[in-house]
Design an enzyme around this catalytic site. Structure first.
Site, PDB file in Angstrom:
ATOM      1  N   LYS A 106       1.389  14.930  70.212  1.00 33.67           N
ATOM      2  CA  LYS A 106       0.773  14.800  68.882  1.00 33.67           C
ATOM      3  C   LYS A 106       1.878  14.816  67.849  1.00 33.67           C
ATOM      4  CE  LYS A 106      -3.562  14.649  67.348  1.00 33.67           C
ATOM      5  NZ  LYS A 106      -4.726  14.160  68.124  1.00 33.67           N
TER       6      LYS A 106
HETATM    7  P1  NAD Z   1     -10.866  10.615  59.187  1.00 33.57           P
HETATM    8  O1  NAD Z   1      -9.723  10.842  58.297  1.00 33.57           O
HETATM    9  O2  NAD Z   1     -11.342   9.212  59.424  1.00 33.57           O
HETATM   10  O3  NAD Z   1     -12.131  11.458  58.687  1.00 33.57           O
HETATM   11  C1  NAD Z   1     -12.106  12.823  58.405  1.00 33.57           C
HETATM   12  C2  NAD Z   1     -13.300  13.103  57.501  1.00 33.57           C
HETATM   13  O4  NAD Z   1     -13.439  14.518  57.358  1.00 33.57           O
HETATM   14  C3  NAD Z   1     -13.158  12.531  56.097  1.00 33.57           C
HETATM   15  O5  NAD Z   1     -14.396  11.955  55.695  1.00 33.57           O
HETATM   16  C4  NAD Z   1     -12.860  13.787  55.234  1.00 33.57           C
HETATM   17  O6  NAD Z   1     -13.337  13.665  53.899  1.00 33.57           O
HETATM   18  C5  NAD Z   1     -13.643  14.818  55.998  1.00 33.57           C
HETATM   19  N1  NAD Z   1     -13.212  16.188  55.737  1.00 33.57           N
HETATM   20  C6  NAD Z   1     -11.952  16.681  55.604  1.00 33.57           C
HETATM   21  N2  NAD Z   1     -11.992  17.994  55.356  1.00 33.57           N
HETATM   22  C7  NAD Z   1     -13.309  18.347  55.335  1.00 33.57           C
HETATM   23  C8  NAD Z   1     -14.007  19.544  55.135  1.00 33.57           C
HETATM   24  N3  NAD Z   1     -13.355  20.691  54.900  1.00 33.57           N
HETATM   25  N4  NAD Z   1     -15.358  19.532  55.189  1.00 33.57           N
HETATM   26  C9  NAD Z   1     -16.022  18.374  55.419  1.00 33.57           C
HETATM   27  N5  NAD Z   1     -15.421  17.213  55.622  1.00 33.57           N
HETATM   28  C10 NAD Z   1     -14.087  17.183  55.581  1.00 33.57           C
HETATM   29  O7  NAD Z   1     -10.485  11.317  60.562  1.00 33.57           O
HETATM   30  P2  NAD Z   1     -11.086  11.056  62.020  1.00 33.57           P
HETATM   31  O8  NAD Z   1     -10.177  10.115  62.720  1.00 33.57           O
HETATM   32  O9  NAD Z   1     -12.552  10.784  61.939  1.00 33.57           O
HETATM   33  O10 NAD Z   1     -10.829  12.508  62.654  1.00 33.57           O
HETATM   34  C11 NAD Z   1     -11.724  13.590  62.445  1.00 33.57           C
HETATM   35  C12 NAD Z   1     -11.530  14.589  63.562  1.00 33.57           C
HETATM   36  O11 NAD Z   1     -11.756  13.934  64.809  1.00 33.57           O
HETATM   37  C13 NAD Z   1     -10.118  15.187  63.651  1.00 33.57           C
HETATM   38  O12 NAD Z   1     -10.218  16.512  64.123  1.00 33.57           O
HETATM   39  C14 NAD Z   1      -9.449  14.331  64.697  1.00 33.57           C
HETATM   40  O13 NAD Z   1      -8.368  15.006  65.322  1.00 33.57           O
HETATM   41  C15 NAD Z   1     -10.625  14.117  65.631  1.00 33.57           C
HETATM   42  N6  NAD Z   1     -10.455  12.962  66.517  1.00 33.57           N
HETATM   43  C16 NAD Z   1     -10.389  11.705  66.030  1.00 33.57           C
HETATM   44  C17 NAD Z   1     -10.213  10.645  66.911  1.00 33.57           C
HETATM   45  C18 NAD Z   1     -10.183   9.218  66.450  1.00 33.57           C
HETATM   46  O14 NAD Z   1     -10.060   8.325  67.311  1.00 33.57           O
HETATM   47  N7  NAD Z   1     -10.343   8.940  65.168  1.00 33.57           N
HETATM   48  C19 NAD Z   1     -10.101  10.888  68.289  1.00 33.57           C
HETATM   49  C20 NAD Z   1     -10.194  12.195  68.750  1.00 33.57           C
HETATM   50  C21 NAD Z   1     -10.367  13.232  67.852  1.00 33.57           C
END
Ligand code: NAD
Length: 418
Positions: A106
């Site tokens: 990561k």
């Molecule tokens: P992203 O940036 O697309 O979305 C994150 C969202 O969370 C945004 O809408 C943001 O406004 C919101 N957010 C941030 N802080 C917040 C809070 N305190 N309360 C409510 N909402 C809040 O990110 P993503 O890619 O969707 O990732 C989100 C999570 O999923 C992370 O933990 C990431 O590690 C995990 N994840 C993502 C992927 C992927 O392929 N995108 C894969 C595995 C895990």
């Protein structure tokens, strides 16, 4: 930071609890909870106004017993060495849980990309790609998107790497746009595995997902796609949120319309289809059948866990429950489907993307989705089997049992040398 919200401590206790059930030796547990290498760099770029600014950047390579290091790159002001180390550890066991031949990595840069222009973000991304170039590679370490990074950043990293190496090597990163060597189905993959894990959990609990009420915390890539696919399955998305706050409608939202509103305004707050605006904590404790934390780590701590009323929690985010919250929920009827299974769709389709890059033969979206479904369904069944065989305390512990056994087997087969 209290111990409860230290992601690395939470990661260590998750692995240690499961490893102790397997009666692994202390030295093996120490090995399984320690990163192989964490690189810290300082990146200096020229801002648009000609001034210089320096940023802290990291790449953690946790474990490569089962294959090259693999994991996303996060842009966020809260990025620290401890956070990326925890996230790279989770990746190790996620890849093993979902059974793709990777280890865990990561990375991240500590900054808020919203405060910078696109060309500044590009310069910083290329500086980061240059700093990690000596330690990444198609057989060494393969970055991917995470919070606040996406296809655009992956295309820049690939281009920087290829230019410096004077080659073409699309498989050096995954999560690329289609014309740059991306895979069909990658953008939706994480949300799709969340939906599939929820479907399996409802079936396992003999509950009907059709018309079940759902709350999604964090309406980004993972959360919004999960909401859309669950809505298509017949579930009712009654609450969604982002960092600005939450919206609620007991009759259910059209997730696509909410997505269009958020992409126009940058937030879900103010969406005209809401009957109520609420806080994120109110969303997390709202009376729903299914709760999907899809934002960041530590969304639910032990105090909030006391008030959670959802019967099923499916973790789209990495580490959204603290270990203490897990302990509180383990005493209730709530079932928690862990991140290392539920959000593993992203890395699974990243693996398919890498395979396609290496074969230079590209799959249809149907094939991608079918292969993904079989990985999630198999891992879910293995988790349930381990839960029963080992009389595990939680489904998280059960999934770790499956994953740890795979990593330890690879480690044993290789032996320790020198
Ligand atoms: P992203 O940036 O697309 O979305 C994150 C969202 O969370 C945004 O809408 C943001 O406004 C919101 N957010 C941030 N802080 C917040 C809070 N305190 N309360 C409510 N909402 C809040 O990110 P993503 O890619 O969707 O990732 C989100 C999570 O999923 C992370 O933990 C990431 O590690 C995990 N994840 C993502 C992927 C992927 O392929 N995108 C894969 C595995 C895990």
């Amino acid at each position: 930071m209290s111990d409860e919200s230290d992601p690395y401590q939470n990661f260590r206790s998750q692995v240690t609890d499961a490893a102790e059930l397997l009666e692994l030796e202390d030295g093996v547990i120490e090995y399984l909870t320690t990163p192989k290498r964490v690189q810290k760099s300082h990146l200096t770029i020229e801002r648009d106004d000609g001034s210089l600014e320096t940023f802290a950047a990291y790449r953690s390579q946790f474990n490569d017993d089962r294959g090259p290091f693999k994991g996303g790159i996060r842009y966020h002001p809260m990025v620290t060495a401890e956070e990326v180390t925890a996230l790279s550890g989770w990746m190790t066991f996620k890849c093993a849980a979902i059974d793709v031949p990777y280890g865990g990595g990561k990375g991240g840069i500590s900054f808020d990309p919203d405060e910078y222009s696109e060309s500044e973000v590009e310069r910083l991304t290329r500086a980061y790609a240059t700093a990690i170039r000596p330690i990444i590679g198609v057989d060494e370490d393969i970055p991917a998107p995470d919070v606040n990074t996406g296809q655009r950043e992956m295309n820049w990293i690939k281009d920087t790497y290829e230019t410096l190496e004077d080659t073409t090597e699309p498989g050096v990163v995954t999560g690329k746009a289609l014309e740059s060597g991306g895979s069909q189905g990658r953008v939706e993959a994480t949300g799709r595995s969340v939906m599939l894990a929820a479907r399996e959990a409802f079936e396992y609990r003999d509950r009907d997902l059709q018309d079940a009420t759902v709350a999604v915390q964090g309406y980004g890539n993972a959360g919004s796609v999960a909401a859309k696919l669950l809505d298509e399955f017949g579930a009712r998305i009654v609450a969604v949120s982002d960092s600005s706050g939450a919206i609620y409608n007991p009759g259910g939202f059209n997730p696509r319309d909410v997505g269009v509103f958020k992409s126009k305004t940058g937030t879900v707050s103010g969406y005209e289809g809401a009957t109520e605006e609420m806080s994120n904590d109110e969303l997390l404790t709202s009376e729903v059948d299914l709760l999907i934390p899809a934002a960041l780590e530590n969304a639910i701590d032990s105090q909030l866990a006391e008030d959670v009323s959802a019967d099923i929690i499916v973790e789209a985010a990495n580490g959204p429950l603290t270990t203490a919250a897990d302990e509180v929920l383990a005493e209730t009827d709530t079932i928690v489907i862990p991140d290392i299974l539920a959000n593993a769709g992203g890395v699974t389709v990243s693996y398919f993307e890498w395979v396609q890059n290496r074969q230079q033969f590209y799959w249809s979206e149907d094939r991608v989705n079918e292969e993904l479904e079989s990985h999630v369904v198999d891992a879910f069944a293995e988790m349930v089997d381990a839960y029963e065989t080992y009389d595990a305390d939680t489904y998280r512990e059960a999934m770790y049992l499956v994953a740890i056994k795979r990593v330890v087997r690879a480690m044993d087969e290789a032996g320790v040398w020198p």
